[in-house]
Scaffold this motif. Structure first.
Motif, short mmCIF file in Angstrom:
data_model
loop_
_atom_site.label_atom_id
_atom_site.label_comp_id
_atom_site.label_asym_id
_atom_site.label_seq_id
_atom_site.Cartn_x
_atom_site.Cartn_y
_atom_site.Cartn_z
N GLY A 193 -4.32 14.50 3.75
CA GLY A 193 -3.23 13.71 4.32
C GLY A 193 -2.25 13.12 3.34
N ALA A 194 -2.35 13.44 2.06
CA ALA A 194 -1.39 12.90 1.09
C ALA A 194 0.02 13.42 1.39
CB ALA A 194 -1.79 13.30 -0.32
N THR A 195 1.03 12.70 0.93
CA THR A 195 2.41 13.13 1.10
C THR A 195 2.62 14.48 0.43
OG1 THR A 195 3.16 10.83 1.13
CG2 THR A 195 4.82 12.51 0.68
N LEU A 196 3.12 15.44 1.19
CA LEU A 196 3.29 16.78 0.63
C LEU A 196 4.36 16.81 -0.44
CD1 LEU A 196 3.05 18.86 3.94
CD2 LEU A 196 1.28 18.56 2.19
N GLN A 197 5.52 16.28 -0.12
CA GLN A 197 6.63 16.21 -1.08
C GLN A 197 7.19 14.80 -1.10
OE1 GLN A 197 8.61 19.78 0.82
NE2 GLN A 197 9.10 20.23 -1.33
N ILE A 198 7.14 14.16 -2.24
CA ILE A 198 7.67 12.81 -2.39
C ILE A 198 9.18 12.89 -2.55
CG2 ILE A 198 7.70 10.75 -3.86
CD1 ILE A 198 4.76 11.45 -4.55
N THR A 199 9.90 12.19 -1.71
CA THR A 199 11.37 12.25 -1.74
C THR A 199 12.01 10.96 -2.25
OG1 THR A 199 11.45 11.58 0.59
CG2 THR A 199 11.46 13.94 0.12
N ASN A 200 11.29 9.87 -2.18
CA ASN A 200 11.81 8.58 -2.67
C ASN A 200 11.25 8.33 -4.06
OD1 ASN A 200 12.34 5.86 -3.22
ND2 ASN A 200 12.18 5.28 -1.07
N TYR A 217 2.37 -3.55 -11.89
CA TYR A 217 1.71 -4.12 -13.07
C TYR A 217 0.21 -4.24 -12.80
CZ TYR A 217 0.30 -7.79 -16.38
OH TYR A 217 -0.34 -8.53 -17.35
N GLN A 218 -0.59 -3.59 -13.64
CA GLN A 218 -2.05 -3.59 -13.53
C GLN A 218 -2.54 -2.97 -12.22
OE1 GLN A 218 -3.21 -7.70 -14.31
NE2 GLN A 218 -3.45 -7.24 -16.49
N LYS A 219 -1.75 -2.10 -11.62
CA LYS A 219 -2.13 -1.50 -10.34
C LYS A 219 -2.16 0.02 -10.46
CE LYS A 219 -0.25 -5.13 -7.37
NZ LYS A 219 0.72 -5.43 -6.28
N SER A 220 -3.35 0.57 -10.62
CA SER A 220 -3.50 2.02 -10.62
C SER A 220 -3.68 2.50 -9.18
CB SER A 220 -4.70 2.43 -11.49
OG SER A 220 -4.41 2.22 -12.85
N THR A 221 -3.96 3.79 -9.01
CA THR A 221 -4.16 4.37 -7.68
C THR A 221 -5.18 3.55 -6.90
OG1 THR A 221 -3.66 6.60 -8.43
CG2 THR A 221 -5.00 6.41 -6.45
N GLU A 227 1.30 5.21 -1.73
CA GLU A 227 1.07 6.63 -1.96
C GLU A 227 2.32 7.46 -1.75
OE1 GLU A 227 0.58 10.68 -1.06
OE2 GLU A 227 0.89 9.25 0.57
N SER A 228 3.07 7.17 -0.70
CA SER A 228 4.25 7.98 -0.38
C SER A 228 5.36 7.84 -1.42
CB SER A 228 4.80 7.61 1.00
OG SER A 228 5.27 6.28 1.01
N LEU A 229 5.25 6.83 -2.28
CA LEU A 229 6.23 6.63 -3.35
C LEU A 229 5.71 7.11 -4.70
CD1 LEU A 229 7.60 3.07 -2.42
CD2 LEU A 229 8.53 5.32 -1.82
N GLY A 230 4.58 7.79 -4.68
CA GLY A 230 4.03 8.34 -5.92
C GLY A 230 2.86 7.57 -6.48
N GLY A 231 2.33 6.62 -5.71
CA GLY A 231 1.26 5.76 -6.20
C GLY A 231 -0.10 6.41 -6.29
N ALA A 266 -5.71 18.97 -4.78
CA ALA A 266 -4.43 18.62 -4.16
C ALA A 266 -4.37 17.11 -3.94
CB ALA A 266 -4.25 19.36 -2.85
N SER A 267 -4.31 16.37 -5.04
CA SER A 267 -4.35 14.91 -5.00
C SER A 267 -3.66 14.38 -6.26
CB SER A 267 -5.80 14.42 -4.94
OG SER A 267 -5.89 13.01 -5.06
N ARG A 268 -2.82 13.38 -6.08
CA ARG A 268 -2.11 12.79 -7.21
C ARG A 268 -2.82 11.54 -7.71
NH1 ARG A 268 1.79 13.69 -3.25
NH2 ARG A 268 3.32 15.33 -3.68
N SER A 269 -2.49 11.16 -8.94
CA SER A 269 -3.07 9.96 -9.53
C SER A 269 -2.02 9.22 -10.36
CB SER A 269 -4.25 10.34 -10.43
OG SER A 269 -4.73 9.21 -11.14
N TYR A 270 -1.92 7.92 -10.10
CA TYR A 270 -1.08 7.06 -10.95
C TYR A 270 -2.02 6.19 -11.77
CZ TYR A 270 1.53 2.92 -12.37
OH TYR A 270 2.07 1.89 -13.11
#
Length: 338
Positions: A193-200, A217-221, A227-231, A266-270
Motif C-alpha cells: 500500500g505504499a505510495t506508488l509515485q510521490i508527486t509532492n 528532526y530526529q524522525k526516521s521512518t 509516507e506520501s511525502l517520502g517519509g 518495494a518499500s522506501r526508507s527515510y
C-alpha cells in the motif's frame, strides 16, 4: 491481560458496540483507562469467532477482537476449494521474454532488460477468501534493475510493481489480468500500500528537514508519519511475514548461482542520522535474508547527493481461482497448472 489492555485502550467504541454485556462507565473513559479481568465482566453473544468457533466468554471475545485488529482478514470467509496450500511449489512460466523498465522513471539512463520467462518455479504464500492464490518466485531475476537519485526514489515502488506485472500470462488463463487486478495483486516483494509515485517533493527538497527544529528532526521512518511525502514505509514486513509463515526463504538465489542474491523490496526508507545528515533509501533484502537499504538521495549538510544502486527483483503474482493442477506440490514434483 495485555490483550485486554490493548483492546480497551484502542477499541473501546468497538467493544461497546459488539460486546453488549460488558459494563464500562462511559463518562471519562478517554481521560483514564479502566482495566478489567476477563472473569470480572458479563458477556452477551456478539457473533464473534475464535479458531472457527463462536465465542462464549469475554476473554475469547477480546482475543477475537485483538486478532481482528492486528489481522484485518481474521474471521473472514476462507477458501475451502483451492488445491493449493501455503508453501506449495508451483511450476508456471510467464509469457514475456523481454521487458525494459522505464529509464526516465528510474533516474538512470542505462537501459535494463529483464526476462520474465526465466522465473518458472513459484511458492504459494497466500490463499485469498475468493480462492485466488498469491505466489512468489522461488528465485530472483538474473538481471538487476538500477535506480538513481531523487527521481528513482520518487518512482521506485511504481517501477518495481510495473515490472511484476510482466510476469502474468498474456492470455490471462492462469493469472489475473494486471490491468484490472486489485492493487498489489502483482507486486515486487515488500509492497503493502505504499505510495506508488510521490508527486509532492516539498519534504524531500527541504534543506532544513532534519535540522534542529526541522519538520523531521530526529524522525526516521515510522516517526515522521508522512509516507506520501517520502517519509518511508514499513509495509515490507507484511510480505516477509507471508513468506516466513509459508516456509519460504526470505533469502533467495538467482538461477545458476550458489550464493544468495540481493533483491529490492518495494518499500522506501527515510533515515535521520544527525542535524546535517539524512537520506532517502530503497529497501532491499541483503544476501543472507536481513533487510537493509541503499541511499538514492541524501543531504550531507551543504548539498544533496545522488547515488545509484542496482539489485535483482522478486515478483509476487496472483493466480486465478478455479485452477486444476497435477503433481505433488513439492520441490521435486511441483504442481503443474492444467
Amino acid at each position: 491481560m495485555q490483550k485486554i489492555k490493548k483492546i480497551l485502550k484502542r477499541n473501546i467504541k468497538l467493544l461497546i458496540t459488539l460486546i453488549l454485556g460488558i459494563i464500562i462507565p462511559i463518562i471519562g473513559v478517554y481521560a483514564s483507562t479502566i482495566y478489567y479481568n476477563g472473569n470480572e465482566v458479563g458477556y452477551s453473544n456478539a457473533n464473534l469467532t475464535k479458531n472457527g468457533q463462536v465465542v462464549t466468554n469475554v476473554q475469547d471475545a477480546l482475543d477475537a477482537l485483538y486478532n481482528k485488529a492486528t489481522d484485518p482478514s481474521y474471521g473472514e470467509d476462507v477458501c475451502t476449494t483451492s488445491p493449493f496450500k501455503l508453501g506449495d511449489y508451483v511450476s508456471y512460466m510467464p509469457t514475456s521474454t523481454s521487458y525494459s523498465p522505464n529509464t526516465s522513471l528510474r533516474g538512470d539512463a542505462t537501459a535494463v532488460t529483464i526476462n520474465p520467462s526465466e522465473l518458472t518455479l513459484w511458492r504459494v504464500i497466500k490463499i485469498n477468501p475468493n480462492c485466488t492464490v498469491e505466489v512468489v518466485s522461488e528465485y530472483v531475476s538474473t538481471s538487476t534493475v538500477q535506480f538513481k537519485n531523487k527521481t528513482g526514489y520518487l518512482n521506485y515502488v511504481y517501477v518495481l510493481n510495473e515490472i511484476a506485472k510482466q510476469y502474468a500470462d498474456s492470455s490471462h488463463t492462469y493469472t489475473l489480468d494486471p490491468a484490472s487486478a486489485p492493487n498489489g495483486a502483482f507486486r515486487n516483494v515488500g509492497y503493502d500500500g505504499a505510495t506508488l509515485q510521490i508527486t509532492n517533493t516539498t519534504r524531500i527538497d527541504n534543506t532544513s528537514l532534519g535540522a534542529s527544529g526541522g519538520l523531521w528532526y530526529q524522525k526516521s521512518t515510522g516517526l515522521n508519519g508522512e509516507e506520501s511525502l517520502g517519509g518511508g514505509d514499513q509495509g515490507f514486513t507484511t510480505d516477509l511475514k507471508l513468506l516466513s509463515d509459508a516456509g519460504v526463504s526470505i533469502a533467495a538465489y538467482a538461477k545458476g548461482t550458489t550464493t544468495p542474491t540481493e533483491y529490492w523490496l518495494a518499500s522506501r526508507s527515510y533515515t535521520w542520522n544527525s542535524t546535517t545528515d539524512w537520506g532517502f533509501a530503497a529497501r532491499s533484502v541483503r544476501s543472507y535474508g536481513y533487510v537493509g537499504g541503499y541511499y538514492l538521495y541524501d543531504w550531507d549538510g551543504s548539498s544533496f547527493t545522488s547515488y545509484l544502486s542496482n539489485r535483482a527483483v522478486r515478483p509476487v503474482i496472483t493466480l486465478k481461482s478455479g485452477l486444476t493442477v497435477s503433481g505433488a506440490g513439492t520441490s521435486a514434483s511441483p504442481y503443474v497448472i492444467n
